[in-house]
Design a protein around this motif. Structure first.
Motif, PDB file in Angstrom:
ATOM      1  N   LYS A 187       6.982  56.791  82.561  1.00 36.32           N
ATOM      2  CA  LYS A 187       6.666  56.709  81.130  1.00 36.32           C
ATOM      3  C   LYS A 187       7.871  57.016  80.251  1.00 36.32           C
ATOM      4  N   TYR A 188       8.662  58.014  80.640  1.00 35.07           N
ATOM      5  CA  TYR A 188       9.797  58.404  79.790  1.00 35.07           C
ATOM      6  C   TYR A 188      10.830  57.284  79.693  1.00 35.07           C
ATOM      7  N   GLY A 189      11.004  56.525  80.764  1.00 35.46           N
ATOM      8  CA  GLY A 189      11.897  55.388  80.688  1.00 35.46           C
ATOM      9  C   GLY A 189      11.337  54.297  79.802  1.00 35.46           C
ATOM     10  N   LEU A 190      10.029  54.085  79.887  1.00 35.53           N
ATOM     11  CA  LEU A 190       9.395  53.027  79.105  1.00 35.53           C
ATOM     12  C   LEU A 190       9.369  53.346  77.614  1.00 35.53           C
ATOM     13  N   ILE A 191       9.349  54.634  77.267  1.00 33.00           N
ATOM     14  CA  ILE A 191       9.289  55.011  75.850  1.00 33.00           C
ATOM     15  C   ILE A 191      10.575  54.619  75.131  1.00 33.00           C
ATOM     16  N   ASP A 192      11.718  55.164  75.600  1.00 34.52           N
ATOM     17  CA  ASP A 192      12.961  54.913  74.851  1.00 34.52           C
ATOM     18  C   ASP A 192      14.220  55.034  75.702  1.00 34.52           C
ATOM     19  N   ASP A 193      14.090  54.910  77.020  1.00 34.34           N
ATOM     20  CA  ASP A 193      15.251  55.086  77.894  1.00 34.34           C
ATOM     21  C   ASP A 193      15.233  54.045  79.012  1.00 34.34           C
ATOM     22  N   PRO A 194      15.625  52.799  78.682  1.00 36.03           N
ATOM     23  CA  PRO A 194      15.578  51.738  79.697  1.00 36.03           C
ATOM     24  C   PRO A 194      16.468  52.015  80.896  1.00 36.03           C
ATOM     25  N   GLU A 195      17.554  52.773  80.686  1.00 34.04           N
ATOM     26  CA  GLU A 195      18.419  53.106  81.820  1.00 34.04           C
ATOM     27  C   GLU A 195      17.687  54.010  82.807  1.00 34.04           C
ATOM     28  N   THR A 237       2.960  65.444  63.878  1.00 37.96           N
ATOM     29  CA  THR A 237       2.741  65.171  62.461  1.00 37.96           C
ATOM     30  C   THR A 237       3.585  64.003  61.947  1.00 37.96           C
ATOM     31  N   SER A 238       4.780  63.827  62.514  1.00 37.99           N
ATOM     32  CA  SER A 238       5.655  62.748  62.041  1.00 37.99           C
ATOM     33  C   SER A 238       5.398  61.435  62.769  1.00 37.99           C
ATOM     34  N   GLY A 239       4.698  61.513  63.881  1.00 35.09           N
ATOM     35  CA  GLY A 239       4.444  60.314  64.679  1.00 35.09           C
ATOM     36  C   GLY A 239       5.359  60.197  65.875  1.00 35.09           C
ATOM     37  N   ARG A 240       6.467  60.977  65.878  1.00 34.07           N
ATOM     38  CA  ARG A 240       7.422  60.877  66.975  1.00 34.07           C
ATOM     39  C   ARG A 240       6.793  61.316  68.309  1.00 34.07           C
ATOM     40  N   ARG A 241       6.051  62.430  68.266  1.00 34.75           N
ATOM     41  CA  ARG A 241       5.466  62.931  69.502  1.00 34.75           C
ATOM     42  C   ARG A 241       4.382  62.005  70.033  1.00 34.75           C
ATOM     43  N   ALA A 242       3.791  61.227  69.157  1.00 36.00           N
ATOM     44  CA  ALA A 242       2.751  60.296  69.595  1.00 36.00           C
ATOM     45  C   ALA A 242       3.272  59.322  70.647  1.00 36.00           C
ATOM     46  N   LEU A 243       4.596  59.094  70.678  1.00 43.00           N
ATOM     47  CA  LEU A 243       5.167  58.192  71.674  1.00 43.00           C
ATOM     48  C   LEU A 243       4.886  58.657  73.095  1.00 43.00           C
ATOM     49  N   GLY A 342       9.463  45.957  74.112  1.00 41.50           N
ATOM     50  CA  GLY A 342      10.222  45.761  75.342  1.00 41.50           C
ATOM     51  C   GLY A 342      10.331  47.089  76.063  1.00 41.50           C
ATOM     52  N   ILE A 343      10.931  47.081  77.236  1.00 42.83           N
ATOM     53  CA  ILE A 343      11.114  48.320  77.988  1.00 42.83           C
ATOM     54  C   ILE A 343      12.058  49.234  77.227  1.00 42.83           C
ATOM     55  N   GLY A 344      11.600  50.460  76.967  1.00 40.58           N
ATOM     56  CA  GLY A 344      12.388  51.405  76.189  1.00 40.58           C
ATOM     57  C   GLY A 344      12.247  51.224  74.690  1.00 40.58           C
ATOM     58  N   GLN A 345      11.271  50.430  74.266  1.00 47.34           N
ATOM     59  CA  GLN A 345      11.085  50.157  72.830  1.00 47.34           C
ATOM     60  C   GLN A 345       9.619  50.334  72.442  1.00 47.34           C
ATOM     61  N   THR A 346       9.093  51.520  72.689  1.00 49.71           N
ATOM     62  CA  THR A 346       7.706  51.828  72.360  1.00 49.71           C
ATOM     63  C   THR A 346       7.596  52.258  70.903  1.00 49.71           C
ATOM     64  N   TYR A 347       6.494  51.921  70.265  1.00 57.13           N
ATOM     65  CA  TYR A 347       6.271  52.333  68.877  1.00 57.13           C
ATOM     66  C   TYR A 347       4.773  52.511  68.630  1.00 57.13           C
TER      67      TYR A 347
END
Length: 366
Positions: A187-195, A237-243, A342-347
């Motif tokens: 999951k952590y790679g899929l959120i924002d770390d494609p490497e 609260t900011s939405g960042r943790r929701a990722l 895309g992979i590493g580009q969750t929103y």
């Protein structure tokens, strides 16, 4: 030893990772104990680790009492919470004392919530023994229990004083449990770390086979990623943790449909949920189809479900969406859905109608 700080001002704490750490936990916990006893709450599956921890505490001059609860999601209930609170009160736990949670995510969530409300808040320590708990639920302070309406709908934000991770505790886990925890690693790679996701594709087999180096790299990278996000948005609260909830909206619906009976483990549901999130994103033209296929292929290769059929879910879209209506992220009737470009580009997308999700789910193989 690897030490990763979770930076939250006055509530900051460290996550300490080291093979064999359990045997010397007492020395690390002595300053927190302040000469007071430290009750240990564990589940029936961690008996060998319980004895190691108690011996370590005793060697540091820390008295302990063990409260052993049944393993499984069934323990995240009102009934078990009441039982646990009565036991802790009978032991004379004070507000400045610390309760140790030894076990998987169920024990961590339950003990964290009990500590949050016992005498309006006492301290607690996370000693996670499953991969899922080590890389996800033990860090960040989300605690709670399940109810008939859904998963984790009653709880509190309550940060631990310290998290002690001994990767060798994974040696006693069934392979299915390790695979379920691996879903949260990917999951952590899929959120924002494609490497990191590419690292997962190349090393998942080593990790699942128990390779110490792969295991420690995966745990440290995952904890560092979660610590960074929690530090930016502790209470979502900011939405960042929701990722961090990628795959969880779909996954919790699948768990609810399965009845939280153990037939579908949380990590397995999250894996299927992530595959569905990417497939839904691809169906809307947001995500390249090849990225969605790549995610599903990797989950399959890791022995995880990649959709409804593999998760054993036959319910229709409308029924699954009904489960989603109880999601904690519902706001003014809209759902915060985690999608991907895309992979590493969750929103986070709040513009998706529940009817559209139901229609998509009806197209998925069963």
């Amino acid at each position: 030893m690897t030490t990763i700080p979770v930076s939250l001002g006055a509530r900051s704490y460290d996550v300490v990772i080291e093979a064999g750490l359990l045997a010397r936990a007492g020395a690390l916990l002595a300053p927190i104990a302040r000469g007071r006893p430290m009750p240990i709450v564990a589940d029936e599956a961690v008996a060998p680790h319980l004895e190691t921890l108690r011996a370590s505490l005793a060697a540091a001059g820390i008295a302990s009492e063990a409260i052993v609860l049944p393993a499984g999601e069934g323990s995240k209930s009102w009934a078990t919470l009441e039982l646990l609170m009565d036991r802790l009160l009978a032991l004379g736990v004070e507000r400045r004392d610390h309760v140790i949670a030894l076990g998987g995510g169920v024990i961590g969530d339950l003990v964290g919530f009990a500590s949050a409300i016992l005498k309006r808040g006492c301290g607690f320590v996370q000693v996670p023994t499953t991969l899922l708990a080590q890389v996800d639920s033990s860090v960040g302070g989300k605690t709670g229990i399940n109810t008939q309406a859904g998963k984790n709908l009653v709880g509190a934000f309550h940060q631990p004083a310290i998290v002690l991770i001994d990767p060798t505790t994974l040696d006693t886990l069934p392979l299915r449990e390790v695979r379920a925890g691996y879903a949260e690693v990917a999951k952590y790679g899929l959120i924002d770390d494609p490497e990191f996701f590419a690292w997962c594709e190349g090393n998942a087999d080593r990790l699942l086979a128990g390779d110490p180096e792969a295991r420690e790299i995966a745990i440290a990278r995952s904890v560092a990623a979660k610590a960074r996000i929690v530090g930016e948005d502790e209470r979502e609260t900011s939405g960042r943790r929701a990722l961090l909830n990628l795959g969880h909206t779909f996954g919790h619906a699948l768990e609810a449909e399965a009845g939280f009976d153990g037939s579908l483990l949380h990590g397995e549901a999250v894996a299927a949920g992530m595959a569905l999130a990417f497939a839904f994103s691809a169906s809307r033209g947001l995500c390249p189809p090849e990225d969605s296929a790549r995610v599903a292929a990797h989950l399959r290769a890791a022995g995880l479900p990649d959709g409804l059929a593999a998760a054993g879910i036959s319910a229709g879209g409308a029924r699954l969406v009904d489960h989603m209506r109880h999601d904690k992220k519902m706001e003014s009737g809209t759902l915060a859905l985690l999608l991907a470009r895309g992979i590493g580009q969750t929103y986070v997308d709040r513009g998706v109608a529940l009817d559209e999700i139901a229609a998509f789910l009806d197209t998925q193989p069963r």
